[in-house]
Design a protein around this motif. Structure first.
Motif, PDB file in Angstrom:
ATOM      1  N   LEU A 199      31.150 -14.833   8.440  1.00 20.69           N
ATOM      2  CA  LEU A 199      31.882 -16.059   8.119  1.00 20.69           C
ATOM      3  C   LEU A 199      31.227 -17.271   8.769  1.00 20.69           C
ATOM      4  N   VAL A 200      30.775 -17.115   9.994  1.00 16.52           N
ATOM      5  CA  VAL A 200      30.125 -18.207  10.704  1.00 16.52           C
ATOM      6  C   VAL A 200      28.877 -18.665   9.949  1.00 16.52           C
ATOM      7  N   ILE A 201      28.069 -17.733   9.497  1.00 22.42           N
ATOM      8  CA  ILE A 201      26.844 -18.077   8.769  1.00 22.42           C
ATOM      9  C   ILE A 201      27.173 -18.792   7.471  1.00 22.42           C
ATOM     10  N   ASP A 202      28.149 -18.267   6.723  1.00 25.61           N
ATOM     11  CA  ASP A 202      28.525 -18.863   5.444  1.00 25.61           C
ATOM     12  C   ASP A 202      28.991 -20.303   5.628  1.00 25.61           C
ATOM     13  N   ARG A 203      29.844 -20.559   6.604  1.00 27.40           N
ATOM     14  CA  ARG A 203      30.359 -21.914   6.810  1.00 27.40           C
ATOM     15  C   ARG A 203      29.293 -22.838   7.397  1.00 27.40           C
ATOM     16  N   THR A 204      28.382 -22.290   8.174  1.00 36.36           N
ATOM     17  CA  THR A 204      27.309 -23.122   8.728  1.00 36.36           C
ATOM     18  C   THR A 204      26.366 -23.599   7.632  1.00 36.36           C
ATOM     19  N   VAL A 205      26.102 -22.755   6.648  1.00 35.96           N
ATOM     20  CA  VAL A 205      25.286 -23.174   5.504  1.00 35.96           C
ATOM     21  C   VAL A 205      25.969 -24.338   4.775  1.00 35.96           C
ATOM     22  N   GLU A 206      27.283 -24.253   4.608  1.00 38.12           N
ATOM     23  CA  GLU A 206      28.027 -25.348   3.982  1.00 38.12           C
ATOM     24  C   GLU A 206      27.960 -26.609   4.839  1.00 38.12           C
ATOM     25  N   LEU A 207      28.107 -26.430   6.146  1.00 39.88           N
ATOM     26  CA  LEU A 207      28.025 -27.567   7.059  1.00 39.88           C
ATOM     27  C   LEU A 207      26.659 -28.242   6.959  1.00 39.88           C
ATOM     28  N   ALA A 208      25.602 -27.461   6.942  1.00 47.58           N
ATOM     29  CA  ALA A 208      24.253 -28.008   6.846  1.00 47.58           C
ATOM     30  C   ALA A 208      24.047 -28.745   5.537  1.00 47.58           C
ATOM     31  N   GLY A 209      24.624 -28.223   4.444  1.00 46.98           N
ATOM     32  CA  GLY A 209      24.505 -28.891   3.157  1.00 46.98           C
ATOM     33  C   GLY A 209      25.200 -30.242   3.151  1.00 46.98           C
ATOM     34  N   ASP A 210      26.410 -30.302   3.703  1.00 53.91           N
ATOM     35  CA  ASP A 210      27.128 -31.576   3.801  1.00 53.91           C
ATOM     36  C   ASP A 210      26.372 -32.567   4.681  1.00 53.91           C
ATOM     37  N   PHE A 211      25.834 -32.067   5.776  1.00 53.25           N
ATOM     38  CA  PHE A 211      25.057 -32.887   6.705  1.00 53.25           C
ATOM     39  C   PHE A 211      23.841 -33.479   5.999  1.00 53.25           C
ATOM     40  N   ASP A 212      23.092 -32.651   5.271  1.00 54.13           N
ATOM     41  CA  ASP A 212      21.913 -33.131   4.547  1.00 54.13           C
ATOM     42  C   ASP A 212      22.292 -34.181   3.510  1.00 54.13           C
ATOM     43  N   GLU A 213      23.379 -33.933   2.792  1.00 49.62           N
ATOM     44  CA  GLU A 213      23.780 -34.865   1.745  1.00 49.62           C
ATOM     45  C   GLU A 213      24.075 -36.247   2.329  1.00 49.62           C
ATOM     46  N   GLU A 214      24.756 -36.280   3.457  1.00 47.36           N
ATOM     47  CA  GLU A 214      25.082 -37.581   4.052  1.00 47.36           C
ATOM     48  C   GLU A 214      23.854 -38.249   4.653  1.00 47.36           C
ATOM     49  N   VAL A 215      23.071 -37.498   5.421  1.00 48.15           N
ATOM     50  CA  VAL A 215      21.908 -38.097   6.078  1.00 48.15           C
ATOM     51  C   VAL A 215      20.881 -38.564   5.051  1.00 48.15           C
ATOM     52  N   LEU A 216      20.529 -37.702   4.106  1.00 52.21           N
ATOM     53  CA  LEU A 216      19.522 -38.073   3.106  1.00 52.21           C
ATOM     54  C   LEU A 216      20.037 -39.169   2.189  1.00 52.21           C
ATOM     55  N   GLY A 217      21.349 -39.168   1.928  1.00 51.55           N
ATOM     56  CA  GLY A 217      21.929 -40.234   1.123  1.00 51.55           C
ATOM     57  C   GLY A 217      21.800 -41.584   1.806  1.00 51.55           C
ATOM     58  N   GLU A 218      22.027 -41.621   3.118  1.00 52.18           N
ATOM     59  CA  GLU A 218      21.884 -42.877   3.858  1.00 52.18           C
ATOM     60  C   GLU A 218      20.434 -43.340   3.881  1.00 52.18           C
ATOM     61  N   LEU A 219      19.509 -42.402   4.077  1.00 54.76           N
ATOM     62  CA  LEU A 219      18.095 -42.786   4.083  1.00 54.76           C
ATOM     63  C   LEU A 219      17.666 -43.302   2.717  1.00 54.76           C
ATOM     64  N   THR A 220      18.131 -42.653   1.656  1.00 53.40           N
ATOM     65  CA  THR A 220      17.792 -43.097   0.305  1.00 53.40           C
ATOM     66  C   THR A 220      18.298 -44.512   0.056  1.00 53.40           C
ATOM     67  N   ALA A 221      19.529 -44.787   0.514  1.00 52.78           N
ATOM     68  CA  ALA A 221      20.131 -46.098   0.290  1.00 52.78           C
ATOM     69  C   ALA A 221      19.419 -47.203   1.066  1.00 52.78           C
TER      70      ALA A 221
END
Length: 254
Positions: A83-105
């Motif tokens: 469960l920890v691994i599954d949720r961490t993958v989701e956490l990393a995906g959300d993190f990437d989306e926000e960080v890369l979205g800010e850099l793109t903007a």
């Protein structure tokens, strides 16, 4: 009954290692620990001369889950760690989306990639590389590409693989692909990050963007919910500091 300190430590180690292996932003952008888990803001520390900016807020990201006490405290931690691994993958995906979205903007426009593939991608990549070099970022650059760009740059021409040559000629030290980077999936897009210390070992203090982290990727034990299950979560608290937009270039297809 909760989790033992030993099991929490094991889970924390799995969260951090999974996050490190999964998040493209974490792999590509230098990060530093603020040393204060309760810190709310960090200074912008701009590298580009000009007006001052307000302090940057450290923001939390969180993925919660529940598990039965018997599973969480079984002789082996397999059920918990799955469960920890599954949720961490989701956490990393959300993190990437926000960080890369800010850099793109906030990135500087780096060129139009419309209709290009293979070796045709070299000229705009060199132009982008020249732009960051002229602003002092002369070490090998880091390139984050969406899937469309990744496919286009790794093409074959007359039976010859041209991807490696394109990247080497443009001074790219690392190339990473992320599904979280825009534009649309069928449009080419890539972020070029200038470096002063090199793509493999960048220094947070000298690079155009870094991540200030007050809470490292880790497990949080919330407590027992109404159903009698143990409520847990994986978390990170950080701020993206864009310190010089001249060192971050966006190449995309119009």
């Amino acid at each position: 009954m909760s989790l033992t300190a030993e099991r929490i430590a094991t889970a924390d180690q799995v969260v951090l290692s999974t996050f490190e292996q999964t998040s493209v932003a974490w792999q590509s952008i230098p990060h530093w620990d603020t040393g204060d888990r309760g810190q709310s803001y960090v200074p912008p520390d701009l590298l580009r001369p000009g007006g001052a900016e307000d302090p940057i807020e450290l923001k939390p990201h969180y993925q919660s889950f529940t598990i039965a006490h018997a599973q969480a405290n079984a002789d082996t931690p397999d059920a918990l760690l799955a469960l920890v691994i599954d949720r961490t993958v989701e956490l990393a995906g959300d993190f990437d989306e926000e960080v890369l979205g800010e850099l793109t903007a906030r990135a500087t426009a780096g060129g139009d990639l419309s209709g290009l593939a293979g070796s045709e991608l070299l000229p705009p990549l060199i132009d982008a590389r020249c732009a960051v070099e002229d602003n002092g970022y002369r070490a090998p650059s880091s390139l984050i590409a969406n899937t469309a760009y990744y496919k286009a740059v790794h093409g074959f021409e007359q039976g010859v693989f041209v991807g490696e040559g394109v990247l080497r000629a443009a001074g790219i030290g690392t190339l990473r692909r992320s599904s979280r980077l825009g534009p649309a999936a069928d449009k080419l897009g890539a972020l070029l990050l200038g470096r002063r210390q090199g793509a493999a070992d960048p220094s947070p203090g000298e690079e155009p963007v870094d991540l200030a982290v007050s809470v490292q990727p880790s497990l949080e034990v919330v407590g027992v919910n109404r159903q009698g299950e143990l409520e847990l979560g994986v978390r990170i608290r950080y701020a993206t500091r864009v310190k010089d937009t001249r060192g971050i270039l966006l190449l995309q297809e119009s």
